[in-house]
Scaffold this active site. Structure first.
Site, PDB file in Angstrom:
ATOM      1  N   GLU A 152       0.656  -1.460   0.021  1.00 45.57           N
ATOM      2  CA  GLU A 152       0.072   0.150  -0.021  1.00 45.57           C
ATOM      3  C   GLU A 152       1.001   1.263   0.178  1.00 45.57           C
ATOM      4  O   GLU A 152       0.712   2.052   0.936  1.00 45.57           O
ATOM      5  CB  GLU A 152      -1.120  -0.122   1.541  1.00 45.57           C
ATOM      6  CG  GLU A 152      -2.058  -0.964   1.340  1.00 45.57           C
ATOM      7  CD  GLU A 152      -2.930  -1.115   2.319  1.00 45.57           C
ATOM      8  OE1 GLU A 152      -2.789  -0.162   3.236  1.00 45.57           O
ATOM      9  OE2 GLU A 152      -3.843  -1.905   2.273  1.00 45.57           O
ATOM     10  N   GLU A 195      -5.210  -8.511   0.408  1.00 45.40           N
ATOM     11  CA  GLU A 195      -6.012  -8.197   1.639  1.00 45.40           C
ATOM     12  C   GLU A 195      -7.412  -7.827   1.244  1.00 45.40           C
ATOM     13  O   GLU A 195      -7.766  -7.322   0.200  1.00 45.40           O
ATOM     14  CB  GLU A 195      -5.341  -6.709   2.167  1.00 45.40           C
ATOM     15  CG  GLU A 195      -3.970  -6.986   2.965  1.00 45.40           C
ATOM     16  CD  GLU A 195      -3.671  -5.758   3.766  1.00 45.40           C
ATOM     17  OE1 GLU A 195      -4.629  -4.956   4.015  1.00 45.40           O
ATOM     18  OE2 GLU A 195      -2.414  -5.560   3.771  1.00 45.40           O
TER      19      GLU A 195
HETATM   20  O1  IFM Z   1      -4.247  -3.409   9.074  1.00 46.46           O
HETATM   21  C1  IFM Z   1      -4.021  -2.766   7.723  1.00 46.46           C
HETATM   22  C2  IFM Z   1      -2.993  -2.937   7.077  1.00 46.46           C
HETATM   23  O2  IFM Z   1      -1.712  -3.079   7.516  1.00 46.46           O
HETATM   24  C3  IFM Z   1      -2.947  -2.760   5.739  1.00 46.46           C
HETATM   25  N1  IFM Z   1      -4.291  -2.645   4.967  1.00 46.46           N
HETATM   26  C4  IFM Z   1      -5.248  -2.219   5.715  1.00 46.46           C
HETATM   27  C5  IFM Z   1      -5.638  -2.959   6.996  1.00 46.46           C
HETATM   28  C6  IFM Z   1      -6.696  -2.662   7.828  1.00 46.46           C
HETATM   29  O3  IFM Z   1      -6.714  -1.199   8.061  1.00 46.46           O
END
Ligand code: IFM
Length: 466
Positions: free
Chosen positions: A164, A371
């Site tokens: 990210e 994710e």
């Molecule tokens: O916990 C985070 C993760 O580190 C990165 N993506 C989003 C998740 C939820 O906020």
């Protein structure tokens, strides 16, 4: 095909700072998150990742739980300051040994390790030298990647670079809500962002040139996927355009996400992913951002677009759009009282179909959802059980859309649920629970939530039963 492919991988993800703890054990250096958490008020419950899930000491138990759930793959990140306490120079062999043990334990249980090089815990010593604003960071990141590749690529065949970058750059350097907590001018933000792209490219080269087996590599962008109001060709095109658009004021998105004042140029997909996959910044952004865009060379673009093998997408939430003759697309109003998670993120399962579809159309690379998940109000009841029906419903709905992508021959290769464990949710501290496994942060006791049992069955049936 009405199901996921036979080689589809079901997994879960975590990151080093969020679960490992052991913040100063065996020579680990400070990361910017260690520093950021020490300022009272930066974290909602004034906590930190100093202990987190104590995973560094409990990794065997944790891998055992993964195996009980039936996970086929596990995506974790390596802590750069655990390997290189100063960010560069002397290697901390005890840090390297931890991941060695973890990888062996995973393989022993037949769980495929996927390494993320960087999930936000920049060494403080690098930050002290300017962090992402220092152009040398690309080389430093490449050197770090080379060490990991040399050490682990005999056993780890899949790698992700920067998790990210939108969050690292925009929330860390523009909004200031995440470490290092800066609020820079757009020009500097775009420079930091360019350096992060160079670092990505340098790490791809370093991973490959030090690899001891054939490895696959990809980036992990995040953002809000736009999905069409209905499936008319003009609305589908509107959603595609919105997903990859860069716009300065982004009024509609502001209203939708209540991020007033945020310039979408630092929070979007295309400014990060077009350079990687297409070798150029998007024209729309170049026009809009004008002299704020840093000077760059053809060599930069060549490095940034060093070929990769797949694209990860971290996808939680999106927004509905429709065609608009004046602006190409316009956001639909968010219905009052719409479905939201405990974190107040909008529940929009369509993103797991449209995201992979649009990314594949644009970049022609296999996709991993790296994710996806939600925070919910989960607690242990008097019988010692954790019931999280919302999570089951959320996963079931999102995965149905992902399955549609698979059924339309979009090459979706795997799914990493966020997250394996409840963990340190950055500036929210421990107040948001994203795990399949509940963690009691007083005792470190792990309890499988009902969703973990549901996910086991989903994995067993390769997504036939959702
Ligand atoms: O916990 C985070 C993760 O580190 C990165 N993506 C989003 C998740 C939820 O906020």
């Amino acid at each position: 095909m009405n199901n996921f492919s036979d080689d589809f991988l079901w997994g879960a993800a975590t990151s080093a700072y969020q679960i490992e703890g052991a913040y100063n054990l065996d020579g680990k250096g400070d990361s910017i998150w260690d520093t950021f958490c020490r300022t009272r008020g930066n974290i909602r419950d004034n906590s930190s990742g100093e202990i987190a899930c104590d995973h560094l000491n409990r990794y065997k138990e944790d891998v055992g739980i993964m195996s009980d759930i039936g996970l086929q793959s596990y995506r974790f990140s390596v802590s750069w300051p655990r390997i290189l306490p100063n960010g560069t120079g002397a290697v901390n062999s005890k840090g390297l040994d931890f991941y060695d043990r973890l990888i062996d334990e995973l393989l022993e249980k037949d769980i495929k390790p996927f390494i993320t090089l960087f999930h936000w815990d920049l060494p403080q010593k690098i930050q002290d030298q300017g962090g992402w604003l220092n152009p040398d960071i690309a080389q430093w990141f490449g050197d770090y990647a080379a060490i990991l590749s040399d050490k682990y690529s005999d056993r780890v065949h899949n790698w992700f670079t920067i998790n990210e970058p939108q969050v690292v750059i925009c929330l860390g350097h523009y909004m200031g809500s995440k470490a290092p907590g800066h609020k820079l001018e757009l020009k500097e933000v775009l420079l930091a962002l360019h350096n992060s792209l160079l670092a990505h490219g340098q790490s791809v080269r370093a991973l490959r040139s030090n690899a001891h087996s054939e490895i696959k590599i990809g980036p992990v962008p995040t953002g809000h996927v736009a999905y069409p109001k209905d499936e008319s060709p003009e609305n589908i095109k509107a959603a595609y355009d919105a997903t990859f658009s860069i716009h300065k004021t982004g009024e509609d998105i502001h209203d939708l996400y209540k991020w007033k004042g945020m310039v979408n140029s630092a929070w979007n997909f295309a400014w990060y992913t077009d350079p990687i996959f297409l070798g150029k910044y998007p024209e729309e952004g170049l026009e809009l951002l004008g002299s704020d865009v840093p000077d760059y060379t053809d060599e930069d673009m060549k490095l940034i677009s060093e070929p990769v093998d797949f694209c990860g997408i971290n996808s939680y939430s999106g927004y509905q759009v429709k065609y608009d003759p004046d602006n190409r697309w316009v956001c639909d109003d968010r219905p009052i009282g719409n479905n939201q998670t405990a974190f107040k993120w909008n529940v929009t399962p369509d993103v797991l179909y449209w995201g992979p579809r649009f990314f594949y159309e644009r970049y022609k690379k296999p996709i991993f959802i790296t994710e996806n998940g939600l925070s919910a109000h989960d607690w242990v009841d008097s019988k010692g059980e954790v019931h999280d029906p919302q999570r089951i419903q959320f996963l079931s709905e999102y995965l149905k859309h992902y399955k549609r992508a698979a059924s339309e021959s979009i090459p979706v290769k795997g799914y990493f649920l966020w997250s394996f464990l409840d963990n340190f949710e950055w500036e929210q501290g421990y107040e948001e629970r994203f795990g399949l496994v509940h963690v009691d942060f007083q005792t470190q006791k792990r309890t499988l939530k009902s969703s973990a049992k549901w996910y086991s069955n989903c994995i067993k049936t390769n997504g036939a039963e959702l």
